[in-house]
Write an enzyme that holds these catalytic residues in place. Structure first.
Site, PDB file in Angstrom:
ATOM      1  N   TYR A  17       0.860  -1.185   0.000  1.00  0.00           N
ATOM      2  CA  TYR A  17       0.000   0.000   0.000  1.00  0.00           C
ATOM      3  C   TYR A  17       0.893   1.230   0.000  1.00  0.00           C
ATOM      4  O   TYR A  17       1.855   1.305   0.778  1.00  0.00           O
ATOM      5  CB  TYR A  17      -0.897  -0.003   1.242  1.00  0.00           C
ATOM      6  N   ASP A  25       9.379   2.981  -0.065  1.00  0.00           N
ATOM      7  CA  ASP A  25       8.314   3.623   0.699  1.00  0.00           C
ATOM      8  C   ASP A  25       8.523   3.229   2.155  1.00  0.00           C
ATOM      9  O   ASP A  25       8.166   2.129   2.580  1.00  0.00           O
ATOM     10  CB  ASP A  25       6.941   3.175   0.179  1.00  0.00           C
ATOM     11  N   LYS A  27       4.056   9.754   8.549  1.00  0.00           N
ATOM     12  CA  LYS A  27       3.622  10.118   9.903  1.00  0.00           C
ATOM     13  C   LYS A  27       4.696  10.124  10.993  1.00  0.00           C
ATOM     14  O   LYS A  27       4.681  10.972  11.875  1.00  0.00           O
ATOM     15  CB  LYS A  27       2.502   9.171  10.291  1.00  0.00           C
TER      16      LYS A  27
HETATM   17  N1  PMP Z   1       2.807   4.183   2.320  1.00  0.00           N
HETATM   18  C1  PMP Z   1       2.767   3.257   3.271  1.00  0.00           C
HETATM   19  C2  PMP Z   1       3.791   2.165   3.292  1.00  0.00           C
HETATM   20  C3  PMP Z   1       1.775   3.297   4.247  1.00  0.00           C
HETATM   21  O1  PMP Z   1       1.730   2.355   5.201  1.00  0.00           O
HETATM   22  C4  PMP Z   1       0.820   4.346   4.220  1.00  0.00           C
HETATM   23  C5  PMP Z   1      -0.286   4.443   5.226  1.00  0.00           C
HETATM   24  N2  PMP Z   1      -0.208   3.662   6.312  1.00  0.00           N
HETATM   25  C6  PMP Z   1       0.919   5.295   3.200  1.00  0.00           C
HETATM   26  C7  PMP Z   1       1.921   5.189   2.272  1.00  0.00           C
HETATM   27  C8  PMP Z   1      -0.047   6.425   3.119  1.00  0.00           C
HETATM   28  O2  PMP Z   1       0.151   7.327   4.171  1.00  0.00           O
HETATM   29  P1  PMP Z   1      -1.018   8.317   4.632  1.00  0.00           P
HETATM   30  O3  PMP Z   1      -2.071   7.466   5.242  1.00  0.00           O
HETATM   31  O4  PMP Z   1      -0.346   9.214   5.609  1.00  0.00           O
HETATM   32  O5  PMP Z   1      -1.485   9.029   3.424  1.00  0.00           O
END
Ligand code: PMP
Length: 425
Positions: free
Chosen positions: A142, A237, A265
């Site tokens: 994701y 990521d 975050k």
């Molecule tokens: N990349 C990864 C690996 C994530 O786990 C997440 C959300 N948990 C995101 C991107 C998206 O981040 P956000 O929910 O802050 O948009």
């Protein structure tokens, strides 16, 4: 009627599913969310005065535990100066320098407001830099909810069993190719079939959105080599793994250097933040240096920078935190495996460092297909049992169990005792 139930009744009338993010819904576990009023250390407290040991940790950022005093103080201090200026500040320079100093692959960074934005922007930079359109992602990974990445995605998409989202035009998804996690050959094939057309390969170096799936030995190095060979930008990521597996994230932990990295975050200590960065020559394509446009009114927000810097400072000053988290994670996984063995269950316990997962699956989990063999009905029974025993887990089989520096051995033992009772029963 409990206050959480009353709030949920109100919430569903005015918010889709009663929540602001689908991963918070308890739909897939056949129940309704607990509404949280406050949190402290390893615990969250709901509006009905229940205390839970929390393993969501705001989905990652609370690596120091909830309501960390130094982060709170930094936020309060910064707020006296004003909440947002929409102008350059010293704090954002400090943040950029800090990230570049701690993570060697980061030569330049751009702050944004979420992980979704970070990934979306990194992909655009990679496309702008290479002049190519296609990207490769892995099934079950994701990367936020932007159009081109909502293809065979993990997290809430996987929990809800939605293969691809409605509302994503075919054209947006057409350039997204999907490979099999832990399978370099699947990547090599795509790169060969689309020679000279792939701008970027994006990967969660430890997959954390189809449950937790570790990279097999050689997998990440294989991706590095393939990207170098084909002139594709390798994007890690690290929204979940960044500053969690180590101060250098998963790239430091496994010793692999990506071209671009996304953080989320965790660099905001609980405030809405993300960033992307990496090789200078790629980052210099970003406006106003170059012609890849990306902007944000609240990007580099002073309150978020203050919170993030306070978090990173504590992590840097106390590197023992990572050793402790690793030890605690190993203890948690080892004891859970013992419990399962004693109960005659052949479920899979996976994880690394402070990230863990219990898959209700009989075979080793290496990728999306094997993760999907999990018995989600059994997970739901386990989840509700644990919640009744005041353990706050993510309401989905396909999410991580997060440990924080605030979790004590006593908390972990209490959690495992509840799990043991479940598997004995
Ligand atoms: N990349 C990864 C690996 C994530 O786990 C997440 C959300 N948990 C995101 C991107 C998206 O981040 P956000 O929910 O802050 O948009």
């Amino acid at each position: 009627m409990f206050r959480s139930e009353q709030l949920f009744e109100r919430a569903v009338k005015v918010m889709p599913g009663g929540v602001n993010s689908p991963v918070r819904a308890y739909q897939s576990v056949g129940s309704t969310p607990r509404f949280i009023r406050r949190a402290d250390g390893a615990y969250v407290y709901d509006v009905d005065q229940n205390r839970y040991i929390d393993y969501i940790c705001s989905w990652g950022p609370m690596i120091l535990g909830h309501n960390n005093m130094k982060i709170r103080e930094a936020v309060i201090q910064a707020s006296y100066e004003g909440l947002s200026f929409g102008a350059a500040t010293e704090m954002e320079v400090n943040m950029a320098e800090r990230i570049c100093r701690l993570v060697p692959s980061m030569e330049m960074v751009r702050m944004v407001n979420s992980g979704t934005e970070a990934v979306m922007s990194a992909i655009r930079a990679a496309r702008g830099y290479t002049g190519r359109n296609k990207i490769i992602k892995f099934e079950g990974c994701y990367h936020g909810h932007s159009d081109s990445l909502l293809v065979k995605a993990g997290s809430g998409v996987m929990t809800a069993g939605i293969p691809d989202s409605l509302g994503v035009p075919e054209g947006c998804a057409r350039d997204t190719l999907t490979a099999v996690y832990n399978d370099c050959d699947s990547v090599a094939r795509l790169l060969e079939e689309n020679k000279g057309e792939v701008a970027a390969l994006i990967v969660e170096p430890v997959a954390g959105n189809m449950g937790v799936v570790e990279p097999c030995p050689g997998f990440l190095q294989g991706l590095r080599d393939l990207c170098t060979e084909h002139g594709a930008v390798l994007i890690f990521d690290e929204v979940i793994t960044g500053f969690r597996l180590s101060l250098q994230g998963a790239q430091g932990y496994y010793g692999i250097t990506p071209d671009l990295t996304t953080f989320g975050k965790i660099i905001g200590g609980g405030m809405p933040v993300g960033c992307y960065g990496g090789r200078r020559e790629i980052m210099q394509t970003i406006a106003p240096c170059g012609s890849v446009y990306q902007a944000g009114t609240l990007s580099g927000n002073p309150i978020a920078m203050a919170a993030g810097l306070a978090e990173l400072t504590q992590l840097e000053e106390n590197p023992d935190i990572y050793l402790r988290l690793e030890e605690m994670g190993n203890y948690f996984r080892d004891r859970l495996r013992d419990i399962l063995k004693a109960a005659g269950k052949s479920y899979q316990v996976t994880g690394v460092g402070s990230l863990s997962c219990l898959f209700f699956a009989e075979q080793p989990v290496l990728n999306y297909q094997t993760a999907k063999t999990s018995d989600t009905a059994e997970f739901a029974r386990y989840f509700n049992w644990m919640l009744d025993h005041h353990i706050h887990l993510a309401p989905s089989q396909f999410e991580a169990i997060f440990l924080s520096a605030a979790h004590t051995k006593k908390d972990v033992d209490e959690t495992l005792d509840a799990a043991e009772e479940f598997f004995r029963a």
